[in-house]
Design an enzyme around this catalytic site. Structure first.
Site, mmCIF file in Angstrom:
data_model
loop_
_atom_site.group_PDB
_atom_site.id
_atom_site.type_symbol
_atom_site.label_atom_id
_atom_site.label_comp_id
_atom_site.label_asym_id
_atom_site.label_seq_id
_atom_site.Cartn_x
_atom_site.Cartn_y
_atom_site.Cartn_z
ATOM 1 C CG HIS A 55 -0.445 0.170 2.507
ATOM 2 N ND1 HIS A 55 -0.355 -0.856 3.429
ATOM 3 C CD2 HIS A 55 0.037 1.270 3.141
ATOM 4 C CE1 HIS A 55 0.167 -0.396 4.555
ATOM 5 N NE2 HIS A 55 0.411 0.889 4.406
ATOM 6 C CG ASP A 65 -0.699 -4.072 2.275
ATOM 7 O OD1 ASP A 65 -0.163 -3.462 1.327
ATOM 8 O OD2 ASP A 65 -1.016 -3.523 3.340
ATOM 9 C CB SER A 107 3.300 0.933 6.337
ATOM 10 O OG SER A 107 1.945 0.871 6.629
#
Length: 286
Positions: free
Chosen positions: A129, A161, A236
């Site tokens: 992402h 992801d 992330s």
């Protein structure tokens, strides 16, 4: 204002709901699930719980974080809890293999996150992402020593992801060891390492709160490792490591209430899925 009817209804492109019922009902509407005594539904607090992906959109946080050097009374005492020696060693081993990732699009869109080296060929794991937010522009990796390299996108797997990047051999990143499949245990101490809010090399500690926690990221369901280690936008793609310095997951999302930041519930993609996906991507793209 419309009243939300589900657990964490999407309220933006990166707010995703953990409710899994295929017919769209909230988890409290599932047979036998979630109702309070007397058949009442949970209050608004739970109705606004959401899960948010952890990449940070460039500029969105500008001016939103103020660091003060003036400690409040009792602050030093509150932060002086003893840290197990093995976690200190794990942090020392992990930080050199963790990078900041900047994905920038030609239209000016950009996103930042984290990543880590997985082999001596300088392959890096990160979240897909981050690249999706950055559009089709270039990807840059910043090393712990401040050097920057243009990164090749070896492959992407949006459903899981995950994405694999590659930097030149001259980067010399130390690969992180991966935990053995099925070895992670609830209650064991873990560290989240990455670049929250652009603060590279940040290490936070917690425990594994749950395994096989079902969450929904976008249109896909995931079985995640839940942790209470503090993770925030920019984390992330960074590793969640155990006290031996082994990666047990990839930090990907956090639960929020009304979108107001971390509440101490984070989710990482389990190492078993990470390794399988990375091996597939590297095998195809080299």
């Amino acid at each position: 204002m419309a009243v939300q009817t589900g657990l964490g209804e999407p309220r933006g492109p990166w707010f995703i709901s953990p409710e899994l019922d295929p017919d769209g009902r909230g988890w409290w509407d599932a047979p036998g699930g979630g109702r309070e005594p007397g058949g009442r539904r949970p209050g608004r607090l739970l109705a606004t719980l959401a899960v948010v992906a952890l990449s940070a959109v460039s500029g969105a946080l500008a001016g939103g974080v103020v660091a003060s050097r003036d400690g409040a009374p009792g602050e030093a005492a509150a932060s002086a809890a003893p840290v197990p020696a093995e976690l200190v060693t794990a942090a020392e081993r992990t930080v050199p293999g963790v990078v900041s990732v900047l994905a920038g699009g030609a239209n000016g869109a950009s996103a930042t996150g984290s990543g880590f080296a997985v082999d001596d060929q300088q392959h890096l794991i990160t979240n897909d992402h981050i690249l999706a937010k950055g559009g089709t522009g270039s990807v840059t990796v910043e090393l712990p020593d401040g050097r920057r390299f243009a990164a090749e996108v070896v492959g992407r797997e949006p459903r899981s992801d995950l994405a694999v990047l590659k930097v030149p051999a001259s980067a010399g990143l130390a690969p992180l060891p991966l935990a053995k499949p099925g070895a992670t245990r609830v209650g064991e101490p873990v560290l989240a390492v990455g670049s929250p809010l652009g603060l590279s090399g940040t290490v936070t500690a917690g425990i594994v709160s749950a395994l096989d926690r079902q969450v929904r990221l976008g249109n896909n369901r995931h079985s995640a490792v839940q942790t209470d280690a503090s993770i925030n936008p920019g984390n992330s793609g960074g590793p969640l490591v155990n006290a031996r310095g082994e990666v047990v997951g990839v930090n990907t999302a956090i639960a929020t209430i009304d979108g107001n930041g971390s509440i101490g519930i984070g989710f990482a993609i389990p190492i078993e899925q990470v390794q399988q996906t990375a091996d597939t991507i590297i095998g195809k793209g080299g």
